[in-house]
Enzyme design. Sequence first.
Site, PDB file in Angstrom:
ATOM      1  N   LYS A 173     -47.111 -22.351  -8.394  1.00 30.06           N
ATOM      2  CA  LYS A 173     -45.997 -23.253  -8.070  1.00 30.06           C
ATOM      3  C   LYS A 173     -46.444 -24.699  -8.247  1.00 30.06           C
ATOM      4  O   LYS A 173     -47.361 -25.157  -7.580  1.00 30.06           O
ATOM      5  CB  LYS A 173     -45.558 -23.054  -6.619  1.00 30.06           C
ATOM      6  CG  LYS A 173     -44.317 -23.875  -6.280  1.00 30.06           C
ATOM      7  CD  LYS A 173     -44.041 -23.929  -4.806  1.00 30.06           C
ATOM      8  CE  LYS A 173     -44.342 -25.264  -4.194  1.00 30.06           C
ATOM      9  NZ  LYS A 173     -43.702 -26.423  -4.814  1.00 30.06           N
ATOM     10  N   GLU A 248     -58.063 -27.814  -1.287  1.00 24.10           N
ATOM     11  CA  GLU A 248     -58.481 -29.170  -1.693  1.00 24.10           C
ATOM     12  C   GLU A 248     -57.466 -30.128  -1.097  1.00 24.10           C
ATOM     13  O   GLU A 248     -56.325 -30.184  -1.553  1.00 24.10           O
ATOM     14  CB  GLU A 248     -58.487 -29.283  -3.223  1.00 24.10           C
ATOM     15  CG  GLU A 248     -59.360 -28.265  -3.945  1.00 24.10           C
ATOM     16  CD  GLU A 248     -60.837 -28.571  -3.825  1.00 24.10           C
ATOM     17  OE1 GLU A 248     -61.177 -29.702  -3.439  1.00 24.10           O
ATOM     18  OE2 GLU A 248     -61.654 -27.681  -4.096  1.00 24.10           O
ATOM     19  N   CYS A 282     -56.351 -38.394  -5.243  1.00 23.10           N
ATOM     20  CA  CYS A 282     -57.064 -38.028  -4.010  1.00 23.10           C
ATOM     21  C   CYS A 282     -58.446 -38.683  -3.972  1.00 23.10           C
ATOM     22  O   CYS A 282     -59.025 -38.840  -2.902  1.00 23.10           O
ATOM     23  CB  CYS A 282     -57.194 -36.517  -3.923  1.00 23.10           C
ATOM     24  SG  CYS A 282     -57.923 -35.795  -5.393  1.00 23.10           S
ATOM     25  N   GLU A 384     -54.500 -41.221   5.685  1.00 18.84           N
ATOM     26  CA  GLU A 384     -54.336 -41.298   4.237  1.00 18.84           C
ATOM     27  C   GLU A 384     -52.968 -41.914   3.906  1.00 18.84           C
ATOM     28  O   GLU A 384     -51.941 -41.452   4.397  1.00 18.84           O
ATOM     29  CB  GLU A 384     -54.409 -39.893   3.630  1.00 18.84           C
ATOM     30  CG  GLU A 384     -54.376 -39.918   2.117  1.00 18.84           C
ATOM     31  CD  GLU A 384     -54.333 -38.531   1.490  1.00 18.84           C
ATOM     32  OE1 GLU A 384     -53.560 -37.686   1.970  1.00 18.84           O
ATOM     33  OE2 GLU A 384     -55.070 -38.310   0.513  1.00 18.84           O
TER      34      GLU A 384
HETATM   35  P1  NDP Z   1     -48.200 -31.466  -0.223  1.00 15.87           P
HETATM   36  O1  NDP Z   1     -49.193 -30.853   0.698  1.00 15.87           O
HETATM   37  O2  NDP Z   1     -46.947 -31.992   0.364  1.00 15.87           O
HETATM   38  O3  NDP Z   1     -47.729 -30.424  -1.333  1.00 15.87           O
HETATM   39  C1  NDP Z   1     -48.659 -29.774  -2.187  1.00 15.87           C
HETATM   40  C2  NDP Z   1     -48.008 -28.504  -2.708  1.00 15.87           C
HETATM   41  O4  NDP Z   1     -47.843 -27.594  -1.632  1.00 15.87           O
HETATM   42  C3  NDP Z   1     -46.624 -28.731  -3.295  1.00 15.87           C
HETATM   43  O5  NDP Z   1     -46.436 -27.868  -4.391  1.00 15.87           O
HETATM   44  C4  NDP Z   1     -45.745 -28.367  -2.136  1.00 15.87           C
HETATM   45  O6  NDP Z   1     -44.441 -28.047  -2.524  1.00 15.87           O
HETATM   46  C5  NDP Z   1     -46.490 -27.179  -1.560  1.00 15.87           C
HETATM   47  N1  NDP Z   1     -46.163 -26.830  -0.188  1.00 15.87           N
HETATM   48  C6  NDP Z   1     -45.572 -27.589   0.765  1.00 15.87           C
HETATM   49  N2  NDP Z   1     -45.437 -26.892   1.911  1.00 15.87           N
HETATM   50  C7  NDP Z   1     -45.952 -25.661   1.692  1.00 15.87           C
HETATM   51  C8  NDP Z   1     -46.123 -24.488   2.481  1.00 15.87           C
HETATM   52  N3  NDP Z   1     -45.724 -24.428   3.741  1.00 15.87           N
HETATM   53  N4  NDP Z   1     -46.723 -23.415   1.934  1.00 15.87           N
HETATM   54  C9  NDP Z   1     -47.164 -23.454   0.654  1.00 15.87           C
HETATM   55  N5  NDP Z   1     -47.021 -24.526  -0.148  1.00 15.87           N
HETATM   56  C10 NDP Z   1     -46.429 -25.624   0.355  1.00 15.87           C
HETATM   57  O7  NDP Z   1     -48.990 -32.571  -1.037  1.00 15.87           O
HETATM   58  P2  NDP Z   1     -48.393 -33.615  -2.064  1.00 15.87           P
HETATM   59  O8  NDP Z   1     -47.706 -32.888  -3.161  1.00 15.87           O
HETATM   60  O9  NDP Z   1     -47.667 -34.643  -1.287  1.00 15.87           O
HETATM   61  O10 NDP Z   1     -49.728 -34.250  -2.696  1.00 15.87           O
HETATM   62  C11 NDP Z   1     -50.412 -35.289  -2.120  1.00 15.87           C
HETATM   63  C12 NDP Z   1     -51.575 -34.775  -1.291  1.00 15.87           C
HETATM   64  O11 NDP Z   1     -52.437 -33.998  -2.107  1.00 15.87           O
HETATM   65  C13 NDP Z   1     -52.438 -35.897  -0.751  1.00 15.87           C
HETATM   66  O12 NDP Z   1     -52.769 -35.632   0.590  1.00 15.87           O
HETATM   67  C14 NDP Z   1     -53.686 -35.839  -1.610  1.00 15.87           C
HETATM   68  O13 NDP Z   1     -54.829 -36.333  -0.987  1.00 15.87           O
HETATM   69  C15 NDP Z   1     -53.792 -34.382  -1.870  1.00 15.87           C
HETATM   70  N6  NDP Z   1     -54.603 -34.143  -3.044  1.00 15.87           N
HETATM   71  C16 NDP Z   1     -55.857 -33.616  -2.892  1.00 15.87           C
HETATM   72  C17 NDP Z   1     -56.686 -33.438  -3.989  1.00 15.87           C
HETATM   73  C18 NDP Z   1     -58.045 -32.818  -3.849  1.00 15.87           C
HETATM   74  O14 NDP Z   1     -58.590 -32.394  -4.858  1.00 15.87           O
HETATM   75  N7  NDP Z   1     -58.614 -32.726  -2.659  1.00 15.87           N
HETATM   76  C19 NDP Z   1     -56.254 -33.822  -5.339  1.00 15.87           C
HETATM   77  C20 NDP Z   1     -54.919 -34.358  -5.386  1.00 15.87           C
HETATM   78  C21 NDP Z   1     -54.133 -34.512  -4.267  1.00 15.87           C
HETATM   79  P3  NDP Z   1     -43.311 -29.199  -2.514  1.00 15.87           P
HETATM   80  O15 NDP Z   1     -43.752 -30.289  -3.386  1.00 15.87           O
HETATM   81  O16 NDP Z   1     -42.116 -28.512  -3.008  1.00 15.87           O
HETATM   82  O17 NDP Z   1     -43.188 -29.612  -1.085  1.00 15.87           O
END
Ligand code: NDP
Length: 483
Positions: A173, A248, A282, A384
């Site tokens: 997804k 991550e 990130c 963050e």
């Molecule tokens: P989110 O945690 O909001 O979403 C990440 C993904 O998880 C999306 O596809 C989201 O769907 C999905 N999701 C949301 N809720 C659920 C759930 N209950 N169960 C399963 N999947 C779910 O993060 P963001 O998209 O806002 O990305 C930003 C964040 O990602 C920042 O905190 C950043 O630091 C982190 N990040 C970390 C990295 C690393 O390597 N450590 C690299 C890049 C980013 P939907 O979008 O539809 O809500």
Amino acid sequence: MIRLKNYIDGRLEEPQSGDYLDGYEPATGQVYSQVPDSDNRDVERAVRAAQRAFPGWKDTPASERSKLLLKLSALIERDLEKLASAESRDNGKPIGLARVVDIPRARDNFAFYATAILHEESEAHLMGTSGFNYTLRHPLGVAGCIAPWNLPLYLFSWKIAPALASGNTVVAKPSEVTPMTAFMLSELCIEAGFPPGVLNIVHGLGPKVGEAICSHPEVPVLSFTGGTATGKRIAQVAAPMFKKMSLELGGKNPNILFADCDFDLALKTTLQSSFANQGQICLCGSRILIERSMYERFRDAFVERVRQLRVGPPSREDSKLGALVSQAQFEKVQHYVDLAREEGGRILCGGAPVQLEGEWAGGWYFEPTVIEGLGPQCRVNQEEIFGPVVTLQAFDTVEEALQLANDTTYGLSSTVWTSSLEKAHRVAAALHTGIVWINCWLVRDLRTPFGGVKQSGIGREGGFEVLRFFTEPKNVCVALPKS
Ligand code: NDP
């Protein structure tokens, strides 16, 4: 209006509900696509398809899997410009960044794991003349891969490629905020001739589609990149089911600048590590820690350079910063800048939205912002933000720098700037982060372990680490009876 479809069992299909979500173009703030609002019925279809495909895919020789993944990589290269422009439009990032970083990296992710599996070997543990053990590594089955919006195809492929290469089938997804290039990838998979069900892409909301993947009993392994709060939720759902998980998560990364560093290089690179992709990586350094004897010189030079960064439409080649990805992210950044003022911070530059003209007037643009005067415990220095906002703090000793750097709940990455070899290695060893860059930033070697500590996540991706993650080791013991 572009209407996306799910990719399930080798076909592009409408969501079972028939419902769609609005997809926005951050540069204009206008709706420009329709994204499937899928639910557990679509996930169920995808998991069933992936289950059916698994026996055939796992038994496909590595050399054949490799060829298919290399073909996909070549198709990404062929469509690089088209994909870069789609990524820039969907995410708001400058086109130059998508062209040089995002799409080439997606291409490389597939090529890297396509070739890595040709070089795999396994362990043997010898027991003298009485026997030996050897380790088999089996793929786990259907892997769930969930990615965020900041580096859409880059991070999506970073999970899918090793999962597929090691013989798993995948239900994936992308973020519903940036689904476009994942949709284009599904078209390329069809063109490459992927067997039906090997890769399935289900679009939709996290709490519906993401959670349905994570809680599905037939998905034994999850690779997730996203926010820490979402990671906690996934762990709550998946841990009682004893799923293998790689999480991550977020970061609050420190950049430590010692007075003996190469000033110009540190300055130039810190500009990038602060504001690349509008600060929405990130690995961006959001807390800049500067040795006091160099503090004012660095601050003044840094602020002068930040003021020159052009915020503009992502499609323009001379825009250094494009638009923030969404209204929600825009409001979050504004909220933290307001909070910084309340907490006593001084805004040295930026601190406000950028209002563009004409078709860009509704876009979510924000000035690159530099703040000083905040203590280490302020929320702006602890939480963050994930936007174009950095803080400056001064330190006097190595110990104080380390104390400041380590004093957060996060531990993803850090940078250290010094010309002292001894200091660089001492500080690197003492930092509580999964990644340390010395006199550089975001120099990535795909063979290295990638991931964070503390609330920045668990597990490591990258290199052979992730191929181990996506497989289960089995020890086979062979006794050699004495004759
Ligand atoms: P989110 O945690 O909001 O979403 C990440 C993904 O998880 C999306 O596809 C989201 O769907 C999905 N999701 C949301 N809720 C659920 C759930 N209950 N169960 C399963 N999947 C779910 O993060 P963001 O998209 O806002 O990305 C930003 C964040 O990602 C920042 O905190 C950043 O630091 C982190 N990040 C970390 C990295 C690393 O390597 N450590 C690299 C890049 C980013 P939907 O979008 O539809 O809500």
